[in-house]
Design an enzyme around this catalytic site. Structure first.
Site, mmCIF file in Angstrom:
data_model
loop_
_atom_site.group_PDB
_atom_site.id
_atom_site.type_symbol
_atom_site.label_atom_id
_atom_site.label_comp_id
_atom_site.label_asym_id
_atom_site.label_seq_id
_atom_site.Cartn_x
_atom_site.Cartn_y
_atom_site.Cartn_z
ATOM 1 N N SER A 278 0.934 -1.124 -0.067
ATOM 2 C CA SER A 278 -0.058 0.050 -0.004
ATOM 3 C C SER A 278 0.887 1.189 0.050
ATOM 4 C CB SER A 278 -0.853 0.185 1.338
ATOM 5 O OG SER A 278 -1.539 1.313 1.397
ATOM 6 N N LYS A 284 -0.382 -3.290 5.144
ATOM 7 C CA LYS A 284 -1.318 -4.127 4.121
ATOM 8 C C LYS A 284 -0.727 -4.813 3.072
ATOM 9 C CE LYS A 284 -5.054 -2.615 2.150
ATOM 10 N NZ LYS A 284 -5.742 -1.792 1.062
ATOM 11 N N ASN A 286 -2.059 -6.430 -0.366
ATOM 12 C CA ASN A 286 -3.072 -6.409 -1.560
ATOM 13 C C ASN A 286 -2.793 -7.718 -2.227
ATOM 14 O OD1 ASN A 286 -4.268 -4.346 -0.244
ATOM 15 N ND2 ASN A 286 -2.755 -2.899 -1.665
ATOM 16 N N ARG A 317 -17.162 -6.057 -48.305
ATOM 17 C CA ARG A 317 -16.249 -5.660 -47.421
ATOM 18 C C ARG A 317 -16.909 -4.663 -46.765
ATOM 19 N NH1 ARG A 317 -11.384 -5.040 -49.889
ATOM 20 N NH2 ARG A 317 -10.621 -3.821 -47.988
#
Length: 410
Positions: A278, A284, A286, A317
């Protein structure tokens, strides 16, 4: 590629769809076209030699070709113009034979098939690694008790191995479908201005099929037997299979992210310095791999919706529809490989906390009457789930072993 997208893909896929790589693939098409036409007597051998010698991406200003494509309406137009100029410097007589009998969609679709083949091979390799990691986890934890959760709440006891086997099942099926879809979709495009290759005839001869077959072999693409300028079904089918695999990986990532929440703590992605950190909270960690796979699963449906939306194309086309498809396609491949690479990194070293799994079961048991606890949350229930896990693992391995070797038809 935006700075907001690069970290959601991989360097290999970004390189495959880079401007330089795509122009190089277009030049390989032009060289293969000249060789095949010379071999069939459609153009002089001396002209083919000059064209092939000029089809070197280092000779071209790729950025200028990209800028000029906006005014021309096609990347092929400025490329062919630049190629004719390069050929004319050494052999003016060969200039009329550059891009002979072909059209812009031929070179662009074929180049897209070539670079897509590279990207799909990357997806297949990482998907195989992710799937094998899940099967190993399923075997190792076949009878490891954990909570089964329905509607985000504890429901009963299953086994972590059974959960891993169920994660792996759609990936095994997806690998088989992706293999089949890529073999059919990665094909040469060669139809000429109106799809008939009318220019490729000499003195009553119509060597169109021979030219197409030679080019397909040289470029490592399938010869589908005809052009597919506005028949996009097999091409879009490949896109759908890529999105299905991405969605299946997203489901795995979603579960891992939920199981790795601090309050649950049953699994965790492998640690790596600087990964998942973090910017403000040093405590933290993650689940970044799951984040990438989930982001891909959120993005892929929009890309496929774009491909399906432009399938009704005008006559021989398309005006606008094909061009919109071209813009969507690389984004889908980038998301798909970003997802498979993230899971191929995380799953082999996934950290499994079996003690925490057991503790979470006991916490639920403690709040229930004894009979309900024993009926729904007995750790012994994992034994039956484990037996099912082993049966499923065996079936999935047999299914994988029975699949033909990967790679486009040659």
């Amino acid at each position: 590629m935006s700075i907001f997208e690069g970290f959601l893909s991989t360097s290999e896929t970004l390189a495959a769809f880079s401007d330089r790589s795509f122009v190089d693939a277009m030049l390989r098409f032009e060289a293969a076209l000249a060789r095949a036409q010379a071999a069939e007597g459609l153009i002089p051998a001396s002209a083919a030699h000059s064209i092939v010698g000029s089809c070197q991406v280092d000779l071209f200003d790729v950025d200028k070709i990209g800028r000029d494509s906006g005014r021309a309406g096609s990347l092929a137009i400025p490329l062919v113009k630049a190629l004719k100029e390069a050929v004319g410097l050494f052999n003016p007589d060969a200039v009329p034979y550059v891009h002979f009998g072909s059209t812009s969609q031929d070179v662009i679709d074929s180049a897209m098939a070539m670079v897509t083949g590279e990207a799909v091979a990357l997806v297949q390799a990482d998907l195989a690694r992710a799937t094998e990691a899940l099967l190993v986890l399923a075997q190792r934890h076949a009878a490891t008790p954990m909570l089964a959760r329905t509607l985000m709440q504890p429901a009963s006891v299953t086994s972590f191995g059974f959960k891993c086997a169920l994660w792996a099942a759609p990936l095994v099926r997806g690998m088989a479908r992706l293999r089949t879809a890529s073999e059919r979709a990665l094909q040469i495009q060669l139809g000429g201005a109106a799809g008939t290759l009318a220019q490729m005839q000499r003195q009553g001869r119509h060597p169109r099929a021979a030219v197409r077959a030679r080019m397909a072999a040289a470029l490592g693409l399938r010869d589908g037997g005809t052009q597919w300028h506005t028949q996009r079904d097999e091409w879009v089918a490949l896109g759908c299979e890529l999105a299905l695999v991405t969605g299946s990986l997203g489901k795995v990532a979603c579960d891992i992210a939920l199981l790795s929440q601090y309050e649950v703590g049953e699994v965790a992605e492998p640690g790596e310095t600087g990964r998942g950190a973090s910017s403000a909270m040093p405590h933290k960690r993650n689940p970044v791999a799951s984040m990438v796979a989930l982001a891909a699963a959120h993005r892929a449906p929009q890309r496929v919706a774009g491909l399906l939306a432009v399938m009704p194309q005008q006559h021989e086309r398309a005006l606008g529809a094909w061009q919109a498809e071209l813009a969507e396609w690389p984004q889908l491949l980038m998301a798909a490989h970003g997802s498979t690479r993230a899971m191929a990194w995380a799953l082999p070293a996934l950290q499994v906390d079996t003690a925490r799994m057991r503790a979470n079961i006991e916490q639920v048991r403690a709040g229930l009457p004894r009979e309900a606890a024993d009926e729904w949350f007995s750790p012994a229930l994992a034994e039956d789930a484990g037996a099912q896990a082993l049966e499923l693992i065996e079936a999935l391995r047999a299914q994988g072993a029975a699949a033909p070797a990967a790679g486009p038809a040659r």
